[in-house]
Design an enzyme around this catalytic site. Structure first.
Site, PDB file in Angstrom:
ATOM      1  N   PHE A 130       0.769  -6.640 -13.189  1.00 15.67           N
ATOM      2  CA  PHE A 130       0.577  -7.758 -12.529  1.00 15.67           C
ATOM      3  C   PHE A 130       0.428  -7.585 -10.979  1.00 15.67           C
ATOM      4  O   PHE A 130       1.093  -7.111 -10.340  1.00 15.67           O
ATOM      5  CB  PHE A 130       1.295  -8.786 -12.779  1.00 15.67           C
ATOM      6  CG  PHE A 130       0.994 -10.397 -12.184  1.00 15.67           C
ATOM      7  CD1 PHE A 130       0.278 -11.140 -13.053  1.00 15.67           C
ATOM      8  CD2 PHE A 130       1.757 -10.807 -11.172  1.00 15.67           C
ATOM      9  CE1 PHE A 130      -0.289 -12.369 -12.522  1.00 15.67           C
ATOM     10  CE2 PHE A 130       1.255 -12.004 -10.790  1.00 15.67           C
ATOM     11  CZ  PHE A 130       0.225 -12.796 -11.419  1.00 15.67           C
ATOM     12  N   ASP A 144       3.235  -1.553  -5.783  1.00 16.92           N
ATOM     13  CA  ASP A 144       3.264  -3.019  -5.619  1.00 16.92           C
ATOM     14  C   ASP A 144       5.113  -3.263  -6.089  1.00 16.92           C
ATOM     15  O   ASP A 144       5.394  -3.283  -6.998  1.00 16.92           O
ATOM     16  CB  ASP A 144       2.606  -3.536  -6.688  1.00 16.92           C
ATOM     17  CG  ASP A 144       2.804  -5.050  -6.757  1.00 16.92           C
ATOM     18  OD1 ASP A 144       3.655  -5.524  -6.262  1.00 16.92           O
ATOM     19  OD2 ASP A 144       1.934  -5.654  -7.412  1.00 16.92           O
ATOM     20  N   LYS A 191       7.981 -11.861  -2.058  1.00 17.00           N
ATOM     21  CA  LYS A 191       8.900 -12.634  -2.931  1.00 17.00           C
ATOM     22  C   LYS A 191      10.323 -12.535  -1.828  1.00 17.00           C
ATOM     23  O   LYS A 191      10.407 -13.089  -1.051  1.00 17.00           O
ATOM     24  CB  LYS A 191       9.188 -12.008  -4.189  1.00 17.00           C
ATOM     25  CG  LYS A 191       8.102 -12.325  -5.022  1.00 17.00           C
ATOM     26  CD  LYS A 191       8.231 -11.823  -6.575  1.00 17.00           C
ATOM     27  CE  LYS A 191       7.321 -12.017  -7.379  1.00 17.00           C
ATOM     28  NZ  LYS A 191       7.290 -13.646  -8.006  1.00 17.00           N
TER      29      LYS A 191
END
Length: 401
Positions: free
Chosen positions: A136, A221, A250
């Site tokens: 993702f 990532d 995040k």
């Protein structure tokens, strides 16, 4: 005006289906809703609230910067952005930083940079991007296509081309895909949304070696794994594999929206003036809060504490499982933890999440079979124990239903 869950259905686009609970206040790892109900937060806003709610260092940074300057655009630079970039460079392999507003935007920048680097250095034929099934990488059309979950990218017309996937940890399949036409490989150093799956040491190292062999850039990532989540500042440091480009978001802002792409000087030079940009990227408010979060997390005490808290989580989860026998495996690293339900409860991870909410616990899922925990990195031991006591009651309610 009455503000409740029903108002959501009247005024919001229906792409989310939020809980009926509307939190209004948080402190540390505790949250209170409109009715004054208290929750222990094991979700952390999906690995975002790395220092819990309303951490004094972050509140102070936001208030201080809020009385100085809010926004400039990238026609001018600003002090908080430069300070945070310097600290990220000093703490990692990287020489250069690009700021964005989210993980998806950081990943978009990384993919565009990789394509531009390959075009400039090797020509138009070198454009293939390899990523991994169940990965993702965000919800922009480029990043969601690179992400290995077709359900998220189908239904929007023709997809960006020359993107291929193979299974994570399948070295033979990966080796069969990569070639001199590969411009980049994008991978999470621990798959988050895909079920909290760690790479084997051999797989991570071989991916690195094969990228080097074929002049392909390795993009990590670290949107979910970065800024202390695994017990290292960035997960690549625990794998002893250095990527060419890394993305962070995040936890980087501790709850304030910010993303970053970091890379080397040699690679960065291919994003020349005008090739990419962002109106809000490097915003002074975001970078001031990000600097405070980065400074607070990047200490030996906090990073060692993540590993200690992870050990307690795993110990308490094992005790719950010994009593109720609902999990086939507890996996993950640091405070990115996945409890995999066994065959008897297959597809029912959300039942445990909902039951947890009823007991005053906020948690997550990672697919239909994995209950995910991404709490604050500084959550007190007492809150871990209390949260796990509530989780045990939730498990009991599902088992005995």
């Amino acid at each position: 005006m009455t503000v409740n869950r029903e108002l959501f259905d009247h005024v919001m686009v229906p792409n989310y289906a939020p809980s009926s609970v509307i939190p209004v206040r948080g402190e540390g790892s505790r949250v209170w809703d409109q009715e004054g109900r208290e929750f222990i937060d094991f979700a952390g806003g999906i690995a975002v609230n790395c220092l819990g709610h309303c951490h004094p260092a972050l509140v102070s940074a936001l208030k201080e910067q809020g009385e100085k300057i809010w926004h400039l655009s990238n026609v001018m630079t600003n002090e908080p952005a430069l300070r945070l970039a310097k600290k990220m460079v000093d703490a990692t392999f990287a020489d250069k930083v690009y700021f964005a507003n989210s993980g998806a935007e950081a990943n978009e920048a990384a993919l565009k940079l990789a394509r531009r680097f390959a075009l400039d250095k090797f020509g138009a034929e070198k454009s293939q991007i390899i990523a991994f099934n169940k990965g993702f990488h965000g919800r922009t059309f480029f990043t969601v296509t690179v992400g290995g979950q077709a359900a998220y990218s189908d239904g929007f017309g023709p997809k960006p081309g020359d993107i291929v996937h193979c299974d994570y940890n399948d070295l033979a399949a990966f080796e069969a895909l990569i070639s001199d036409k590969t411009c980049a490989v994008m991978m999470e150093p621990l798959q988050g949304e895909g079920g909290i799956v760690s790479p084997t040491d051999e797989f991570a190292q071989q991916v690195r070696d094969l990228c080097t062999k074929h002049n392909a850039l390795l993009i990590f990532d670290e949107v979910q794994t970065g800024v202390g989540r695994t017990g290292d500042l960035y997960a690549y440091q625990g794998l002893n594999v250095v990527p060419d480009i890394l993305t962070s978001a995040k936890a980087l802002g501790g709850g304030f929206p910010i993303g970053a792409m970091i890379t080397t000087t040699e690679i960065a030079q291919h994003l020349k003036v005008g090739t990419h940009g962002s109106t809000y990227g490097g915003n002074p408010l975001a970078c001031a809060v990000g600097e405070a979060a980065f400074d607070t997390v990047n200490t030996p005490e906090v990073l060692a504490g993540v590993k200690e808290k992870a050990a307690l989580f795993n110990e308490l989860l094992a005790a719950v499982n010994e009593k109720y026998n609902v999990f086939s495996e507890i996996r993950g690293k640091g405070l990115l933890i996945g409890a995999v339900v066994n065959e008897q409860y297959k597809g029912r991870a959300k039942d445990f999440l909902v039951a947890g909410t009823e007991q005053g616990l906020m948690s997550l899922i990672a697919g239909a079979d994995v209950i995910r925990f991404t709490p604050s990195l500084v959550i007190p031991e007492a809150d871990i124990r209390e949260g796990m006591a509530r989780f045990e009651k939730a498990v009991a309610s599902v088992v005995n239903a």
